[in-house]
Design an enzyme around this catalytic site. Sequence first.
Site, PDB file in Angstrom:
ATOM      1  N   GLU A   8      -9.219 -10.533  -7.882  1.00  0.00           N
ATOM      2  CA  GLU A   8      -8.239  -9.470  -7.637  1.00  0.00           C
ATOM      3  C   GLU A   8      -7.052  -9.563  -8.603  1.00  0.00           C
ATOM      4  OE1 GLU A   8      -7.346  -9.479  -3.426  1.00  0.00           O
ATOM      5  OE2 GLU A   8      -9.353  -8.773  -2.920  1.00  0.00           O
ATOM      6  N   ARG A  11       2.641  -6.595   9.016  1.00  0.00           N
ATOM      7  CA  ARG A  11       1.887  -5.471   9.611  1.00  0.00           C
ATOM      8  C   ARG A  11       2.439  -5.080  10.980  1.00  0.00           C
ATOM      9  NH1 ARG A  11      -3.831  -7.724   7.342  1.00  0.00           N
ATOM     10  NH2 ARG A  11      -4.000  -6.401   5.497  1.00  0.00           N
ATOM     11  N   HIS A  49      -2.062  -5.521   1.529  1.00  0.00           N
ATOM     12  CA  HIS A  49      -3.370  -6.166   1.360  1.00  0.00           C
ATOM     13  C   HIS A  49      -3.110  -7.559   0.793  1.00  0.00           C
ATOM     14  CE1 HIS A  49      -7.463  -7.008  -0.030  1.00  0.00           C
ATOM     15  NE2 HIS A  49      -6.876  -7.478  -1.124  1.00  0.00           N
ATOM     16  N   ARG A  59      -1.671 -14.524   4.270  1.00  0.00           N
ATOM     17  CA  ARG A  59      -2.398 -13.868   5.363  1.00  0.00           C
ATOM     18  C   ARG A  59      -1.665 -14.047   6.699  1.00  0.00           C
ATOM     19  NH1 ARG A  59      -6.909 -11.548   3.919  1.00  0.00           N
ATOM     20  NH2 ARG A  59      -7.938 -11.624   5.923  1.00  0.00           N
ATOM     21  N   THR A  81      -5.256  -7.499  10.559  1.00  0.00           N
ATOM     22  CA  THR A  81      -5.577  -6.260   9.837  1.00  0.00           C
ATOM     23  C   THR A  81      -5.087  -5.028  10.595  1.00  0.00           C
ATOM     24  OG1 THR A  81      -7.531  -7.342   8.959  1.00  0.00           O
ATOM     25  CG2 THR A  81      -7.491  -4.950   8.792  1.00  0.00           C
ATOM     26  N   PHE A  83     -16.008   2.585   6.714  1.00  0.00           N
ATOM     27  CA  PHE A  83     -14.666   3.066   6.361  1.00  0.00           C
ATOM     28  C   PHE A  83     -14.381   3.033   4.848  1.00  0.00           C
ATOM     29  CE2 PHE A  83     -14.413  -1.409   7.741  1.00  0.00           C
ATOM     30  CZ  PHE A  83     -13.836  -2.022   6.638  1.00  0.00           C
ATOM     31  N   TYR A 130     -12.258  -2.372  -4.022  1.00  0.00           N
ATOM     32  CA  TYR A 130     -12.729  -2.636  -2.658  1.00  0.00           C
ATOM     33  C   TYR A 130     -14.260  -2.702  -2.561  1.00  0.00           C
ATOM     34  CZ  TYR A 130      -8.317  -2.207   0.027  1.00  0.00           C
ATOM     35  OH  TYR A 130      -7.088  -2.418   0.606  1.00  0.00           O
ATOM     36  N   LYS A 139       0.822  -1.221   0.000  1.00  0.00           N
ATOM     37  CA  LYS A 139       0.000   0.000   0.000  1.00  0.00           C
ATOM     38  C   LYS A 139       0.859   1.276   0.000  1.00  0.00           C
ATOM     39  CE  LYS A 139      -3.918  -2.197   2.350  1.00  0.00           C
ATOM     40  NZ  LYS A 139      -4.957  -2.029   3.393  1.00  0.00           N
ATOM     41  N   ASN A 151      -1.903  -0.043   6.873  1.00  0.00           N
ATOM     42  CA  ASN A 151      -1.408  -1.332   7.396  1.00  0.00           C
ATOM     43  C   ASN A 151      -0.477  -2.028   6.393  1.00  0.00           C
ATOM     44  OD1 ASN A 151      -3.396  -2.107   5.617  1.00  0.00           O
ATOM     45  ND2 ASN A 151      -4.492  -3.430   7.037  1.00  0.00           N
TER      46      ASN A 151
HETATM   47  P1  CMP Z   1      -7.250  -4.756   3.645  1.00  0.00           P
HETATM   48  O1  CMP Z   1      -6.748  -6.123   3.928  1.00  0.00           O
HETATM   49  O2  CMP Z   1      -6.660  -4.011   2.521  1.00  0.00           O
HETATM   50  O3  CMP Z   1      -8.842  -4.842   3.420  1.00  0.00           O
HETATM   51  C1  CMP Z   1      -9.694  -3.757   3.671  1.00  0.00           C
HETATM   52  C2  CMP Z   1      -9.023  -2.654   4.429  1.00  0.00           C
HETATM   53  O4  CMP Z   1      -9.870  -1.767   5.102  1.00  0.00           O
HETATM   54  C3  CMP Z   1      -8.171  -3.236   5.538  1.00  0.00           C
HETATM   55  O5  CMP Z   1      -7.053  -3.889   4.980  1.00  0.00           O
HETATM   56  C4  CMP Z   1      -7.864  -2.006   6.376  1.00  0.00           C
HETATM   57  O6  CMP Z   1      -6.700  -1.327   5.951  1.00  0.00           O
HETATM   58  C5  CMP Z   1      -9.071  -1.084   6.071  1.00  0.00           C
HETATM   59  N1  CMP Z   1      -9.868  -0.768   7.253  1.00  0.00           N
HETATM   60  C6  CMP Z   1     -10.086   0.461   7.731  1.00  0.00           C
HETATM   61  N2  CMP Z   1     -10.879   0.428   8.810  1.00  0.00           N
HETATM   62  C7  CMP Z   1     -11.170  -0.855   9.038  1.00  0.00           C
HETATM   63  C8  CMP Z   1     -11.939  -1.545  10.023  1.00  0.00           C
HETATM   64  N3  CMP Z   1     -12.561  -0.895  11.008  1.00  0.00           N
HETATM   65  N4  CMP Z   1     -12.010  -2.891   9.944  1.00  0.00           N
HETATM   66  C9  CMP Z   1     -11.378  -3.573   8.939  1.00  0.00           C
HETATM   67  N5  CMP Z   1     -10.632  -2.960   7.975  1.00  0.00           N
HETATM   68  C10 CMP Z   1     -10.515  -1.629   8.031  1.00  0.00           C
END
Ligand code: CMP
Length: 131
Positions: free
Chosen positions: A126, A102, A115, A85, A91, A57, A49, A9, A112
């Site tokens: 994807e 992370r 992805h 993962r 996350t 969010f 997304y 990211k 973070n």
């Molecule tokens: P990612 O794995 O890219 O998938 C969705 C993204 O939403 C996640 O990582 C986070 O960076 C972002 N995000 C922001 N707020 C939240 C939240 N409250 N819960 C989960 N993901 C979040």
Amino acid sequence: MEQTLSIIKPDAVERGLVEEIKNIFIKNNLKIVNEKKLHINKDEAAEFYKVHQSKPFYEQLCNYLSSGPIFVMVLEGENAILENRKIMGATNPKDAIEGTIRKLYGISIDKNSVHGSDSVENAKKEIKFFF
Ligand code: CMP
């Protein structure tokens, strides 16, 4: 062999962490079979997304992913989706265990650093989205 999509990211690309993160995947037996650096716009981020469109969010997430260059990769290996993962960690970097990407580099739940696809179906979608 399974394939998954990984995105480094904007926060991590900006801090020059691409090579370090790539090396973590390689050391963990995930082969990088395709890669590119690009800067997507907000509409493209919204499409990528889409699965999160009902989440509070979502808007912030799309703004963030389109805020700067990203580095996308197709990772290949045994159980690549799950392995990626595990390597990424939780996350929220605050909850991620030691040694995960992370935990090492994540700044916040938004920033973070990486992805990774969460299922076989999403990995296929994807990968197709970017390659
Ligand atoms: P990612 O794995 O890219 O998938 C969705 C993204 O939403 C996640 O990582 C986070 O960076 C972002 N995000 C922001 N707020 C939240 C939240 N409250 N819960 C989960 N993901 C979040």
